[in-house]
Design a protein around this motif. Structure first.
Motif, mmCIF file in Angstrom:
data_model
loop_
_atom_site.group_PDB
_atom_site.id
_atom_site.type_symbol
_atom_site.label_atom_id
_atom_site.label_comp_id
_atom_site.label_asym_id
_atom_site.label_seq_id
_atom_site.Cartn_x
_atom_site.Cartn_y
_atom_site.Cartn_z
ATOM 1 N N ALA A 30 13.721 28.247 56.462
ATOM 2 C CA ALA A 30 13.921 28.291 57.914
ATOM 3 C C ALA A 30 14.848 29.448 58.270
ATOM 4 O O ALA A 30 15.951 29.548 57.756
ATOM 5 N N LYS A 158 16.434 36.321 61.555
ATOM 6 C CA LYS A 158 15.174 35.981 62.211
ATOM 7 C C LYS A 158 15.489 35.179 63.466
ATOM 8 O O LYS A 158 16.135 34.138 63.382
ATOM 9 N N ARG A 171 14.800 29.310 67.131
ATOM 10 C CA ARG A 171 13.952 28.110 67.200
ATOM 11 C C ARG A 171 14.465 27.062 66.205
ATOM 12 O O ARG A 171 14.500 27.298 65.006
ATOM 13 N N MET A 172 14.924 25.974 66.710
ATOM 14 C CA MET A 172 15.363 24.796 65.946
ATOM 15 C C MET A 172 16.311 25.190 64.794
ATOM 16 O O MET A 172 17.229 25.976 64.994
ATOM 17 N N THR A 173 16.096 24.624 63.597
ATOM 18 C CA THR A 173 17.060 24.894 62.526
ATOM 19 C C THR A 173 16.891 26.277 61.904
ATOM 20 O O THR A 173 17.592 26.615 60.952
ATOM 21 N N ALA A 174 16.000 27.086 62.445
ATOM 22 C CA ALA A 174 15.914 28.479 61.993
ATOM 23 C C ALA A 174 17.107 29.295 62.497
ATOM 24 O O ALA A 174 17.312 30.424 62.077
ATOM 25 N N ARG A 175 17.918 28.696 63.359
ATOM 26 C CA ARG A 175 19.100 29.407 63.869
ATOM 27 C C ARG A 175 20.110 29.627 62.741
ATOM 28 O O ARG A 175 20.637 30.720 62.591
ATOM 29 N N ASN A 176 20.430 28.610 62.013
ATOM 30 C CA ASN A 176 21.438 28.525 60.945
ATOM 31 C C ASN A 176 22.467 29.668 60.891
ATOM 32 O O ASN A 176 23.393 29.697 61.691
ATOM 33 N N PHE A 177 22.336 30.613 59.975
ATOM 34 C CA PHE A 177 23.355 31.661 59.821
ATOM 35 C C PHE A 177 23.162 32.845 60.788
ATOM 36 O O PHE A 177 23.984 33.758 60.809
ATOM 37 N N PRO A 179 23.338 33.574 64.136
ATOM 38 C CA PRO A 179 24.352 33.998 65.101
ATOM 39 C C PRO A 179 25.641 34.527 64.473
ATOM 40 O O PRO A 179 26.216 35.496 64.982
ATOM 41 N N ASP B 66 10.495 25.053 60.686
ATOM 42 C CA ASP B 66 11.691 25.463 61.432
ATOM 43 C C ASP B 66 12.604 24.263 61.693
ATOM 44 O O ASP B 66 13.694 24.430 62.225
ATOM 45 N N HIS B 86 25.477 27.701 61.913
ATOM 46 C CA HIS B 86 26.148 27.188 60.728
ATOM 47 C C HIS B 86 27.661 27.024 60.879
ATOM 48 O O HIS B 86 28.233 26.080 60.351
#
Lengths: 233, 213
Positions: A30, A158, A171-177, A179, B66, B86
Motif C-alpha cells: 500500500a 505514491k 487513498r486509505m492506508t496508502a497514505r502511511n509514510f 506525508p 489500499d 504514520h
C-alpha cells in the motif's frame, strides 16, 4: 507560473546521483510508488541509502534494487518477511548495512527532519538493544532516548490526486509514510492517479500541501473490482 | 490437565476489553481477539499503518490493497473510521491515546519486561516493526502467548534472556494455561485452565513465584 507536473518517472528522477539518500513510501504494497522505484533502478545510481519501512518483497521493486547491489545501507523497521530473500542474502553476507529503527521512531525521525527539529526524546526503545549507545534522559519520572532526524535527498511517494502546485491527497492506508517523507526530502517526487486543475482539490482535504512537493508524475491506476490496487505484481 | 485453545484465549482477552476502548491487536495470536468482541460493545481497532475503526476482512473479491492492516491483509473500514499518516499513527501509541494493545511474546518477566522482537540468534534477520512503540505506548499492554515453549519451558521468567522490546510494560498475560496479572514485580494468577492447580502451574514456572488472586 508554478508547474510541478513531470510527464514521466524517468524525467522526475534524472538527477539522482550515486550515494543519494532516497526515502521510499509504502507499507507493504500500500502506497508503494512502483513506477518511481523502477525509474530509480533505471537511473543506475549506486551506493544508495534507502529509507523504507521494509526491505523489499519478492523479486521486483525495492527487492530488485537491492539484488542489483545498488544499495549501501537501508534504514527500516521490518526487513524480515517471508519473501524478503534478496535482503536476507545481502544481510547475511555482510553486503548491506542495516539501521534497524522502531517504526514509530522511524516515522518521527523523518517528520522531525521535515519539521526542522534537531532531535527528540522518545520512550520507545529505552532499555533495549536498539537504544544502545544513545543519550538517555529522565523526564518527569520516565526514561527517554535521544533520536535524531533522518533527512533525504529524494522522497519517492505514491499519492492519489495532485495539482500543478504539488498539493496531494491519498487513498486509505496508502497514505502511511507519504506525508512525512514528503516533508523530509530536498526533492519529493509523488505519483498521482489523477492530475486535477488548480483549485479543484478541496482545500480542507489536501493532506500534503504543495510546498512539500517538487515533482508530480501522473501514473495509471491498476483497478480492482473494489476500486483499489491489486497486490503488487 | 486441559489447555485453553487459541480461540478460548482470544475470547478471554476480548472479555477484558471494555466498551468504548481503542485497541491495537498485534500480528499473530492477538489478531483473533477481534472475532470475539461482543456485538454490544463498541471497540475501536487501530492499526499502525494509519487506520482507526478497522472492520473485519472483506468478502472474497472485495479486497482492496489500499486498505490493509499491519499484517498487510485486506480489511474494511467501519462507519466513523478514518485514515492518517504514520507519524500520527505512532503518536496515538506513544502519546498514550490507545487504551489497550495486545501483543505476542517470546518471554515476559515478572516485572513486566517484554521480549518479542528478536531471538538474538546470530543468523536471524532482526525486525522490530511497531512492537517497541506499542509495548510502551498503550495505557495497558496485554500479552497473549502459549505458556510454555515447544521445549516445555515457561515463557514467564525472572529475567528475559531474549533481547527486550520494552521494560516493565506488560500488565497482563493471557495464556493457554492461566491468566496472570503483573504488577509491582508480582505475578498473580487470576484464572487457571480447568483441572490445573496453582501448584501445577508453579511447578512449570521455576523462575517466578506465583500468587493466588
Amino acid at each position: 507560473m508554478i508547474d510541478k507536473i513531470v510527464p514521466t518517472a524517468a524525467a522526475a528522477l534524472a538527477d539522482v546521483r550515486d550515494g543519494a539518500t532516497v526515502m521510499i513510501g509504502g507499507f507493504g504494497t500500500a502506497g508503494q510508488p512502483n513506477e518511481l522505484i523502477d525509474a530509480l533502478i533505471d537511473t543506475g545510481a549506486r551506493e544508495l541509502v534507502i529509507v523504507n519501512n521494509n526491505a523489499g518483497n519478492g523479486d521486483t521493486g525495492l527487492a530488485k534494487l537491492l539484488s542489483l547491489k545498488r544499495v549501501r545501507k537501508i534504514i527500516c523497521s521490518f526487513p524480515r518477511q517471508a519473501d524478503s530473500h534478496h535482503f536476507d542474502a545481502l544481510y547475511r553476507s555482510g553486503a548491506i548495512e542495516l539501521e534497524l529503527v522502531p517504526q514509530g521512531n522511524l516515522a518521527e525521525r523523518i517528520r522531525a527532519a521535515g519539521a526542522g527539529i534537531g532531535g527528540f526524546f522518545t520512550p520507545t526503545g529505552y532499555g533495549t538493544a536498539l537504544a544502545e549507545g544513545k543519550e538517555t534522559r529522565e523526564i518527569n519520572g520516565r526514561m527517554y532516548v535521544l533520536e535524531s532526524p533522518i533527512h533525504a535527498d529524494f522522497a519517492l511517494i505514491k499519492a492519489e490526486r495532485g495539482d500543478r502546485w504539488g498539493n496531494l491527497t491519498y487513498r486509505m492506508t496508502a497514505r502511511n509514510f507519504g506525508p512525512v517523507m514528503a516533508m523530509a526530502a530536498k526533492t519529493t517526487v509523488a505519483t498521482v492517479h489523477e492530475v486535477v486543475e488548480l483549485g479543484s482539490l478541496d482545500p480542507e482535504a489536501v493532506v500534503t500541501p504543495g510546498v512539500f512537493v517538487q515533482r508530480v508524475v501522473p501514473v495509471e491506476r491498476v483497478a480492482t473490482s473494489a476500486g483499489g490496487f491489486k497486490r503488487a505484481a | 490437565m486441559s489447555r485453553w485453545t487459541r480461540e478460548q484465549m482470544a475470547a478471554r482477552v476480548a472479555q477484558d476489553i471494555p466498551d468504548g476502548a481503542v485497541v491495537n491487536l498485534g500480528i499473530g495470536l492477538p489478531t483473533a481477539v477481534a472475532n470475539h468482541l461482543a456485538a454490544d460493545k463498541e471497540v475501536v481497532l487501530h492499526s499502525e499503518n494509519g487506520v482507526i475503526g478497522m472492520g473485519p476482512a472483506p468478502l472474497p473479491g472485495e479486497e482492496d490493497y489500499d486498505l490493509i492492516n499491519a499484517g498487510k491483509q485486506p480489511v474494511t473500514l467501519r462507519p466513523g473510521g478514518c485514515f492518517f499518516h504514520h507519524a500520527d499513527s505512532f503518536a496515538m501509541m506513544r502519546g498514550g491515546h490507545l487504551d489497550v494493545c495486545v501483543l505476542g511474546a517470546f518471554q515476559v518477566s515478572a516485572r513486566g519486561d517484554l521480549a518479542n522482537w528478536h531471538t538474538g540468534a546470530p543468523d536471524a534477520i532482526p525486525a522490530v516493526g511497531g512492537a517497541m512503540d506499542l509495548a510502551i505506548g498503550a495505557k495497558k499492554t496485554f500479552v497473549m502467548m502459549e505458556y510454555l515453549t515447544k521445549g516445555g519451558q515457561a515463557k514467564l521468567v525472572a529475567e528475559c534472556s531474549y533481547p527486550l522490546t520494552g521494560l516493565g510494560c506488560v500488565s497482563r498475560l493471557y495464556t493457554d494455561l492461566a491468566v496472570i496479572e503483573l504488577a509491582g514485580g508480582e505475578a498473580t494468577v487470576i484464572d487457571l485452565a480447568p483441572g490445573l492447580t496453582l501448584r501445577d502451574l508453579q511447578a512449570l514456572t521455576p523462575g517466578v513465584t506465583l500468587k493466588q488472586a
